[in-house]
Scaffold this active site. Sequence first.
Site, PDB file in Angstrom:
ATOM      1  N   SER A 103      37.178  43.425  39.964  1.00 55.80           N
ATOM      2  CA  SER A 103      36.471  43.253  38.696  1.00 55.80           C
ATOM      3  C   SER A 103      35.946  41.855  38.414  1.00 55.80           C
ATOM      4  O   SER A 103      35.213  41.667  37.458  1.00 55.80           O
ATOM      5  CB  SER A 103      37.362  43.696  37.532  1.00 55.80           C
ATOM      6  OG  SER A 103      37.499  45.093  37.506  1.00 55.80           O
ATOM      7  N   SER A 150      34.773  45.209  36.182  1.00 58.09           N
ATOM      8  CA  SER A 150      34.708  45.306  34.740  1.00 58.09           C
ATOM      9  C   SER A 150      34.319  43.993  34.053  1.00 58.09           C
ATOM     10  O   SER A 150      33.979  43.986  32.870  1.00 58.09           O
ATOM     11  CB  SER A 150      36.077  45.748  34.206  1.00 58.09           C
ATOM     12  OG  SER A 150      37.085  44.779  34.478  1.00 58.09           O
ATOM     13  N   LYS A 207      36.838  36.545  28.804  1.00 55.87           N
ATOM     14  CA  LYS A 207      36.753  38.006  28.846  1.00 55.87           C
ATOM     15  C   LYS A 207      37.555  38.597  27.693  1.00 55.87           C
ATOM     16  O   LYS A 207      38.642  38.104  27.361  1.00 55.87           O
ATOM     17  CB  LYS A 207      37.270  38.518  30.193  1.00 55.87           C
ATOM     18  CG  LYS A 207      37.056  40.020  30.412  1.00 55.87           C
ATOM     19  CD  LYS A 207      37.515  40.448  31.801  1.00 55.87           C
ATOM     20  CE  LYS A 207      37.329  41.942  32.031  1.00 55.87           C
ATOM     21  NZ  LYS A 207      37.767  42.372  33.376  1.00 55.87           N
TER      22      LYS A 207
END
Length: 488
Positions: free
Chosen positions: A176, A152, A76
């Site tokens: 997330s 997210s 990420k």
Amino acid sequence: MSLFDYTIKELEEKLHNKEITVEDLVKESYQRIHEVDQEVHAFLTLDEEKALEKARELDQLEDKTGILFGMPGGIKDNIVTKGLRTTCASQFLDNFNDPLYDATVVQKLQKENMVAVGKLNMDEFAMGSSNENSGYEPTRNPWNTEHVPGGSSGGSAAAVAAGEVLFTLGSDTGGSIRQPAAFCGVVGMKPTYGRVSRFGLVAFASSLDQIGPVTRTVEDNARVLEVIAGHDQMDTTSANVEVPSYTEALKQDVKGLKIAVPKEYLAEGVSKEVKDAILEALKVYESMGATWEEVSLPHSKYALATYYLLSSSEASANLARFDGVRYGVRSENADNMIDMFKKSRSEGFGEEVKRRIMLGTFALSSGYYDAYYKKAQKVRTLIKNDFDKILEEYDVIVGPTTPTPAFKVGEKTSDPLTMYANDILTIPVNLAGVPGISIPCGFSTEGLPIGLQIIGNYFDESTVYRTAYAYEQATEHHKKRPQLGGAK
């Protein structure tokens, strides 16, 4: 059949038997990315030349050791990678091309000889539930590209679902990892707060953030967490608690397991399709000898407001470091230093980030601190106490990960409160600090995945994995693949 339809353990055996090479795996990853990522937009930055070079180096080694030896994975984009662009999906950091160090989790993955293929898309600075807040092209759901992948860590979940990589790392502040895992039909684990080092994670809300793995199977997920978990002196919130063998825990059955099902998690607002999928999952557990009872988490109704006050307050402080002086966007239209700070932040941050900074600054301001921030901290303690009480009597808590399957792109962007409500079932877990996982448990009539959330006691990820694995092995949901670009 794609190589990525095999588990990490199966691919390890193929490498050992010289049926495949690491270069084969890495080339397959990039081939798939080039084939479908123009639809999915899971990746922001690729590192193809270096990844292939590392693959060839690994193939030359006689000693092919490492729990993740040769396995292609994605990181990420809020997890720092030395020499590889790290943007947090924000235009503010668009030119942050050469970080000086690797996050602890990245160092641990490299020690086990994994191959990082690139950095994954996300909501800007991890603030969002749909990946539509990315400062770049928003990620799409591989099961239906008209729908969001969740956020997210939308890129982390979409990349695994699309068969672009074997595993990814995400971060989970209020859901997330678990929410996009549910939307994309993959496995996503948020470990206990403190189980995994946050050193090198760009902070959103420091008392809530936690890094975790996203995979196609529970076994692969357990394997990755074994690598990244553990105490780190570089992170003062890292817990000095022994890390067990999570893969060994999978061998135990769930006979006699006591499951708690909060009535609040199946209340109004949760779609009928999701409720039905959860009730069917509970029947599967009953057939394996587990028992379940309805319980109450009475303060969970306050979790959403509590979370957004606390997380925004922490974000307000954490993002103060982004000022345009040392790195990131610097406004060229400023009259003086103070004006440069203001304009750099105004021009560099997206709307959602600015909204949360303003909310947090307000909550921390003189005259409002006691009324909002301090009160929210007290409610957080009540929410934690609810979980403590239930987990004294039961082994795990089970319910849906999200109230509905994935919604359409653009459907909720005009109403922030409606968007925030998507995390209503995941946020309490972060506030309490306990571990939680999302695994596939069915599909909607539109063919969109539904996620089952399993929550455990502090530092008892083993029981969470055991519970998840038993269900996974008794069902076929995890074997289904999205039909994307002539998908596997």
